[in-house]
Structures are given as structure tokens and as C-alpha cells.
Motif scaffolding. Structure first.
Motif, PDB file in Angstrom:
ATOM      1  N   ILE A  37      -3.087   7.902 -14.099  1.00  0.00           N
ATOM      2  CA  ILE A  37      -2.536   8.326 -12.812  1.00  0.00           C
ATOM      3  C   ILE A  37      -3.629   8.403 -11.760  1.00  0.00           C
ATOM      4  N   ALA A  38      -3.309   7.903 -10.575  1.00  0.00           N
ATOM      5  CA  ALA A  38      -4.219   8.053  -9.442  1.00  0.00           C
ATOM      6  C   ALA A  38      -3.394   8.608  -8.277  1.00  0.00           C
ATOM      7  N   ALA A  39      -3.980   9.547  -7.540  1.00  0.00           N
ATOM      8  CA  ALA A  39      -3.243  10.168  -6.447  1.00  0.00           C
ATOM      9  C   ALA A  39      -4.164  10.492  -5.284  1.00  0.00           C
ATOM     10  N   GLY A  40      -3.587  10.483  -4.079  1.00  0.00           N
ATOM     11  CA  GLY A  40      -4.355  10.835  -2.894  1.00  0.00           C
ATOM     12  C   GLY A  40      -3.473  11.498  -1.853  1.00  0.00           C
ATOM     13  N   SER A  41      -4.076  12.327  -1.011  1.00  0.00           N
ATOM     14  CA  SER A  41      -3.346  12.951   0.088  1.00  0.00           C
ATOM     15  C   SER A  41      -3.307  11.995   1.272  1.00  0.00           C
ATOM     16  N   ILE A  42      -2.129  11.826   1.847  1.00  0.00           N
ATOM     17  CA  ILE A  42      -1.989  10.935   2.991  1.00  0.00           C
ATOM     18  C   ILE A  42      -2.637  11.580   4.223  1.00  0.00           C
ATOM     19  N   VAL A  43      -3.564  10.872   4.851  1.00  0.00           N
ATOM     20  CA  VAL A  43      -4.253  11.454   6.005  1.00  0.00           C
ATOM     21  C   VAL A  43      -4.094  10.605   7.275  1.00  0.00           C
ATOM     22  N   GLU A  44      -3.484   9.426   7.155  1.00  0.00           N
ATOM     23  CA  GLU A  44      -3.314   8.560   8.325  1.00  0.00           C
ATOM     24  C   GLU A  44      -2.111   7.642   8.144  1.00  0.00           C
ATOM     25  N   THR A  45      -1.261   7.569   9.191  1.00  0.00           N
ATOM     26  CA  THR A  45      -0.070   6.713   9.135  1.00  0.00           C
ATOM     27  C   THR A  45       0.119   5.984  10.467  1.00  0.00           C
ATOM     28  N   GLU A  46       0.917   4.929  10.434  1.00  0.00           N
ATOM     29  CA  GLU A  46       1.293   4.230  11.663  1.00  0.00           C
ATOM     30  C   GLU A  46       2.763   3.869  11.587  1.00  0.00           C
ATOM     31  N   ALA A  47       3.495   4.119  12.687  1.00  0.00           N
ATOM     32  CA  ALA A  47       4.928   3.826  12.704  1.00  0.00           C
ATOM     33  C   ALA A  47       5.192   2.472  13.349  1.00  0.00           C
ATOM     34  N   TYR A  48       6.140   1.740  12.789  1.00  0.00           N
ATOM     35  CA  TYR A  48       6.571   0.450  13.340  1.00  0.00           C
ATOM     36  C   TYR A  48       8.071   0.498  13.529  1.00  0.00           C
ATOM     37  N   LEU A  49       8.497   0.437  14.789  1.00  0.00           N
ATOM     38  CA  LEU A  49       9.888   0.706  15.120  1.00  0.00           C
ATOM     39  C   LEU A  49      10.759  -0.532  15.325  1.00  0.00           C
ATOM     40  N   GLY A  50      10.802  -1.336  14.300  1.00  0.00           N
ATOM     41  CA  GLY A  50      11.779  -2.397  14.180  1.00  0.00           C
ATOM     42  C   GLY A  50      12.045  -3.253  15.388  1.00  0.00           C
ATOM     43  N   PRO A  51      13.303  -3.440  15.719  1.00  0.00           N
ATOM     44  CA  PRO A  51      13.713  -4.494  16.648  1.00  0.00           C
ATOM     45  C   PRO A  51      13.022  -4.440  18.008  1.00  0.00           C
ATOM     46  N   GLU A  52      12.699  -3.249  18.502  1.00  0.00           N
ATOM     47  CA  GLU A  52      12.134  -3.157  19.854  1.00  0.00           C
ATOM     48  C   GLU A  52      10.606  -3.170  19.881  1.00  0.00           C
ATOM     49  N   ASP A  53       9.978  -3.182  18.733  1.00  0.00           N
ATOM     50  CA  ASP A  53       8.527  -3.060  18.653  1.00  0.00           C
ATOM     51  C   ASP A  53       7.893  -4.422  18.365  1.00  0.00           C
ATOM     52  N   ARG A  54       7.266  -4.984  19.376  1.00  0.00           N
ATOM     53  CA  ARG A  54       6.689  -6.329  19.235  1.00  0.00           C
ATOM     54  C   ARG A  54       5.685  -6.425  18.091  1.00  0.00           C
ATOM     55  N   ALA A  55       5.076  -5.283  17.755  1.00  0.00           N
ATOM     56  CA  ALA A  55       4.041  -5.303  16.717  1.00  0.00           C
ATOM     57  C   ALA A  55       4.632  -5.232  15.313  1.00  0.00           C
ATOM     58  N   LEU A 112     -10.008  10.217 -10.151  1.00  0.00           N
ATOM     59  CA  LEU A 112     -11.220   9.777  -9.447  1.00  0.00           C
ATOM     60  C   LEU A 112     -12.011   8.734 -10.247  1.00  0.00           C
ATOM     61  N   ASP A 113     -12.047   8.897 -11.583  1.00  0.00           N
ATOM     62  CA  ASP A 113     -12.783   7.927 -12.391  1.00  0.00           C
ATOM     63  C   ASP A 113     -12.118   6.562 -12.318  1.00  0.00           C
ATOM     64  N   LEU A 114     -10.787   6.569 -12.283  1.00  0.00           N
ATOM     65  CA  LEU A 114     -10.024   5.332 -12.186  1.00  0.00           C
ATOM     66  C   LEU A 114     -10.288   4.636 -10.846  1.00  0.00           C
ATOM     67  N   MET A 115     -10.247   5.412  -9.788  1.00  0.00           N
ATOM     68  CA  MET A 115     -10.498   4.854  -8.453  1.00  0.00           C
ATOM     69  C   MET A 115     -11.924   4.339  -8.341  1.00  0.00           C
ATOM     70  N   SER A 116     -12.835   5.080  -8.914  1.00  0.00           N
ATOM     71  CA  SER A 116     -14.235   4.673  -8.904  1.00  0.00           C
ATOM     72  C   SER A 116     -14.402   3.314  -9.549  1.00  0.00           C
ATOM     73  N   GLU A 117     -13.696   3.122 -10.661  1.00  0.00           N
ATOM     74  CA  GLU A 117     -13.759   1.842 -11.374  1.00  0.00           C
ATOM     75  C   GLU A 117     -13.139   0.727 -10.537  1.00  0.00           C
ATOM     76  N   ARG A 118     -11.990   1.026  -9.924  1.00  0.00           N
ATOM     77  CA  ARG A 118     -11.292   0.012  -9.127  1.00  0.00           C
ATOM     78  C   ARG A 118     -12.030  -0.332  -7.834  1.00  0.00           C
ATOM     79  N   ARG A 119     -12.833   0.599  -7.354  1.00  0.00           N
ATOM     80  CA  ARG A 119     -13.577   0.389  -6.111  1.00  0.00           C
ATOM     81  C   ARG A 119     -15.075   0.341  -6.396  1.00  0.00           C
ATOM     82  N   LYS A 120     -15.388  -0.192  -7.550  1.00  0.00           N
ATOM     83  CA  LYS A 120     -16.777  -0.240  -7.992  1.00  0.00           C
ATOM     84  C   LYS A 120     -17.688  -0.898  -6.943  1.00  0.00           C
TER      85      LYS A 120
END
Length: 196
Positions: A37-55, A112-120
Motif C-alpha cells: 500500500i502507498a498513500a499520500g495526502s492531497i495537497v494540490e488540485t486543478e479543476a477542469y470545467l468541461g464544455p465551457e473550459d477551453r483548457a 515510504l519504502d515503496l515510493m522510495s523504490e519507485r522514485r529511486k
DNA sequence: CGGACGATTCTCT
DNA sequence: GAGAATCGTCCGG
């Protein structure tokens, strides 16, 4: 330290997209794989609002194999590949309205050990401070496309309430006209794992 | 079937 | 800060 993560209920995702994008801050993103198991706290997000959002990928109700899941129920997983990286989003809004929230950064919490390995080869501060990095650290892939965040192996659970949330322009979308300046990026103030 | 295009990351300079 | 890496998706022919 094995913690007990209770998934947030589907009703959690039934709030307006911009509000949900902020509500997700402080929540815990958990991925279970054969390696553990690997887990993290969400600290940053971005919203994309469908049909009216060019991005947004779903601008103009563009419905393709890739964007299909955004037209479905909120609380689903939207993953897609960007260059060589997998990025992960939370589908929001009602079925038929293709909104999504990109998870841009998390703070390492468990495995953390798992993430460390994956982000060696990278210092801990660079394990999860970007949308492509955190999916690699947590083991999120296209296999997760279309799943619900309410059941394993990919889950969002309640976490802590951030002290202060900051809003600003989104990142990496310079060629989208007026949509470029919408302040739909949210992050926890002073958190060291925010991408920029 | 070919070509253009990223909601990125990493490695230099 | 610039430039390359690198690949699935999408669209035009």
C-alpha cells in the motif's frame, strides 16, 4: 504503520466542482498493489470545467474514448497518458456534464519504502510534487481508468482539514485563450510538496 | 496509415 | 530556462 482508510462515500463527490476541488485538499489518496500500500495526502488540485473550459479535454463536449468517463458518475477515476506519464483525475459534476479535477501533488504518508523504490534516484521532496510523479510513486496506471474512488484498489479517504487554501492560475495550459487565467488551481499554503 | 500534439519530467547550461 | 525524450490518442487523407 498500517492505517485504516475508510473511503469517502459517493455522496461526497456530489458537490460543485470548484468546491470539491478544495474539499479534496487534505484527503488521503491510497493505492493498493501486489507490492503493498502507498498513500499520500492531497495537497494540490486543478479543476477542469468541461464544455465551457477551453483548457479541458472535454471542451465543447468533446467525447472520445479518452474523455468518455468524464460524462459518467462523479467519483470515478479519470486517468490518461501525457507524454510518458500517467495523470490522475477525479470525475465530478452530474453525468452528462464532463467535469474533472486533476490531482497535481500529494504528500507521502504511507508506504515510504515503496515510493522510495519507485522514485529511486530522487530526493523525497521530488517523489510526489507533480501530477506525473505522484502516479509513479503511488503506482497509479491506466488500469485504474473508470474505477470508483470508493472501493479498492484506488481509494480516497478522509484526512485532515487544511489550515489555509490558496487559489491561482492553472499550470501548463498557455495556449487556451481566456481559460488560461481562470484561478482554478488550489493548494495548501506553504506545503512543501506543492508542485510550484 | 501518417503526422501533429500535449493538464510533463528530467537533464543539462 | 531551454530542449529532448517519447507515446497514446485523435484526425485528416
Amino acid at each position: 504503520m498500517k492505517m485504516d482508510y475508510t473511503p469517502l462515500p459517493l455522496s461526497f463527490y456530489e458537490q460543485p466542482t470548484l468546491q470539491l476541488a478544495q474539499a479534496l485538499l487534505g484527503c488521503v489518496l491510497i493505492k493498493e498493489t501486489a507490492e503493498g500500500i502507498a498513500a499520500g495526502s492531497i495537497v494540490e488540485t486543478e479543476a477542469y470545467l468541461g464544455p465551457e473550459d477551453r483548457a479541458a479535454h472535454s471542451f465543447g463536449n468533446r467525447r472520445t474514448k479518452r474523455t468518455e468517463v468524464m460524462f459518467h458518475e462523479p467519483g470515478r477515476v479519470y486517468t490518461y497518458v501525457m507524454h510518458t506519464h500517467c495523470l490522475v483525475n477525479v470525475v465530478s459534476s452530474s453525468p452528462g456534464t464532463p467535469h474533472a479535477i486533476l490531482i497535481r501533488a500529494v504528500e507521502p504518508l504511507e508506504g515510504l519504502d515503496l515510493m522510495s523504490e519507485r522514485r529511486k534516484g530522487h530526493p523525497m521532496k521530488n517523489w510526489t510534487n507533480g501530477p506525473g510523479k505522484l502516479t509513479k510513486a503511488l503506482g497509479i496506471t491506466m488500469e485504474d481508468y473508470g474505477r470508483f474512488y470508493t472501493e479498492p484498489p484506488l481509494v480516497i479517504a478522509e484526512g485532515f482539514s487544511p489550515e489555509e487554501i490558496v487559489a491561482g492560475k492553472r499550470i501548463g495550459i498557455d495556449n487556451t485563450g481566456e481559460a488560461r487565467d481562470y484561478p482554478w488551481r488550489y493548494w495548501i499554503k506553504d506545503n512543501p510538496f506543492v508542485s510550484k
